[in-house]
Scaffold this active site. Sequence first.
Site, PDB file in Angstrom:
ATOM      1  N   LYS A 145       2.898  -7.086  -4.434  1.00 29.84           N
ATOM      2  CA  LYS A 145       3.704  -6.117  -5.180  1.00 29.84           C
ATOM      3  C   LYS A 145       5.138  -6.627  -5.212  1.00 29.84           C
ATOM      4  CE  LYS A 145       4.122  -1.082  -5.627  1.00 29.84           C
ATOM      5  NZ  LYS A 145       3.697  -0.928  -7.020  1.00 29.84           N
ATOM      6  N   GLU A 177      -5.839  -4.697 -15.554  1.00 32.04           N
ATOM      7  CA  GLU A 177      -5.316  -3.401 -15.076  1.00 32.04           C
ATOM      8  C   GLU A 177      -4.243  -2.928 -16.036  1.00 32.04           C
ATOM      9  OE1 GLU A 177      -3.211  -3.792 -11.306  1.00 32.04           O
ATOM     10  OE2 GLU A 177      -2.524  -5.794 -11.859  1.00 32.04           O
TER      11      GLU A 177
HETATM   12  N1  PLP Z   1      -1.319  -2.174 -10.556  1.00 31.52           N
HETATM   13  C1  PLP Z   1      -0.030  -2.424 -10.797  1.00 31.52           C
HETATM   14  C2  PLP Z   1       0.341  -3.621 -11.607  1.00 31.52           C
HETATM   15  C3  PLP Z   1       0.971  -1.564 -10.309  1.00 31.52           C
HETATM   16  O1  PLP Z   1       2.272  -1.816 -10.548  1.00 31.52           O
HETATM   17  C4  PLP Z   1       0.583  -0.418  -9.563  1.00 31.52           C
HETATM   18  C5  PLP Z   1       1.576   0.520  -9.035  1.00 31.52           C
HETATM   19  O2  PLP Z   1       2.741   0.456  -9.326  1.00 31.52           O
HETATM   20  C6  PLP Z   1      -0.777  -0.197  -9.353  1.00 31.52           C
HETATM   21  C7  PLP Z   1      -1.710  -1.098  -9.841  1.00 31.52           C
HETATM   22  C8  PLP Z   1      -1.256   1.009  -8.554  1.00 31.52           C
HETATM   23  O3  PLP Z   1      -0.960   0.855  -7.198  1.00 31.52           O
HETATM   24  P1  PLP Z   1      -0.746   2.142  -6.259  1.00 31.52           P
HETATM   25  O4  PLP Z   1      -1.985   2.952  -6.385  1.00 31.52           O
HETATM   26  O5  PLP Z   1      -0.554   1.578  -4.911  1.00 31.52           O
HETATM   27  O6  PLP Z   1       0.456   2.850  -6.795  1.00 31.52           O
END
Ligand code: PLP
Length: 280
Positions: A145, A177
């Site tokens: 992230k 995604e």
């Molecule tokens: N995929 C991406 C690219 C994201 O930026 C995020 C969240 O910001 C997610 C998936 C979902 O992650 P989470 O459930 O931890 O918020």
Amino acid sequence: MRTVWLNGEFLPETEAKVPIFDRGLLFAQGVYEVTPVIDGHFCNWPHHSARLTRSMALARITDDTDWPPILDELIRRNGLTEGRIYLQVTGGAPADRDFLSPVEPVPATRFAFTQAAAVVDQPKAQEGMRIVLHPEGRWALRSAKTTQLLYAVLAKEAAREAGADDAWLVDDGMVTEGTSANAHIIDSRGVLVSHPVDHGVLPGISRLSVLPLARDMGLTVEERAFSVGELFAAREAFITSATTVVMPVVEVDGRAIGDGRPGPLTGELRQRYIGRLRAS
Ligand code: PLP
């Protein structure tokens, strides 16, 4: 005015300043987390903490901030009952710009702030989201992230220009995604299909929690990539993220998914996950 936290201090947001040589600013050598806040509590911390540690290792950032007391205090000082907490850790601010990190390490830059927002009652949960498909163009290590988010910004802008709420990214005919959320379908057989956790997607904390809830509901879950064709034939589609929790998708590239209304299984998953967040 919000109180934010920067490198050990609680400050009014306008007084929180980061040097121009910060490696987060110059090289996007930064990682972050976003946790939902419900009923004045931030949620899922052990999972967010574990992912932060993995992201920092990948981005070669060292830091051992004890976040929970800071986040509790931020929530208290800002009187936040519902919304989210954002925290970021960068490679720090050496004295000059250099691609290579300094031999004498500098402290990481760390900050956090709150954002008030509806989590439980979001109108889109009733209406459903409209999505456009967009070519996958991000770097290969999407499991971390990081603050390298320019491509996601551009894809979101393209979605807005097309009159949609967001974009889903497509790599060689397969959906990876959303720009800031994991993407899922209930396929034509009634099976929940979700991209596996590999370097192709961010291992979402919401996804991690929601898939077991789906199994509890008796759904079969297949962790594999789904194609654009499967998406158009799906009964339901939805996203998961800290910000949206579980949010139905009713239209993709102008075509209705299922009957074009938020799906019943998606709605039940949303309610169950909100209940779980409240209880945590
Ligand atoms: N995929 C991406 C690219 C994201 O930026 C995020 C969240 O910001 C997610 C998936 C979902 O992650 P989470 O459930 O931890 O918020």
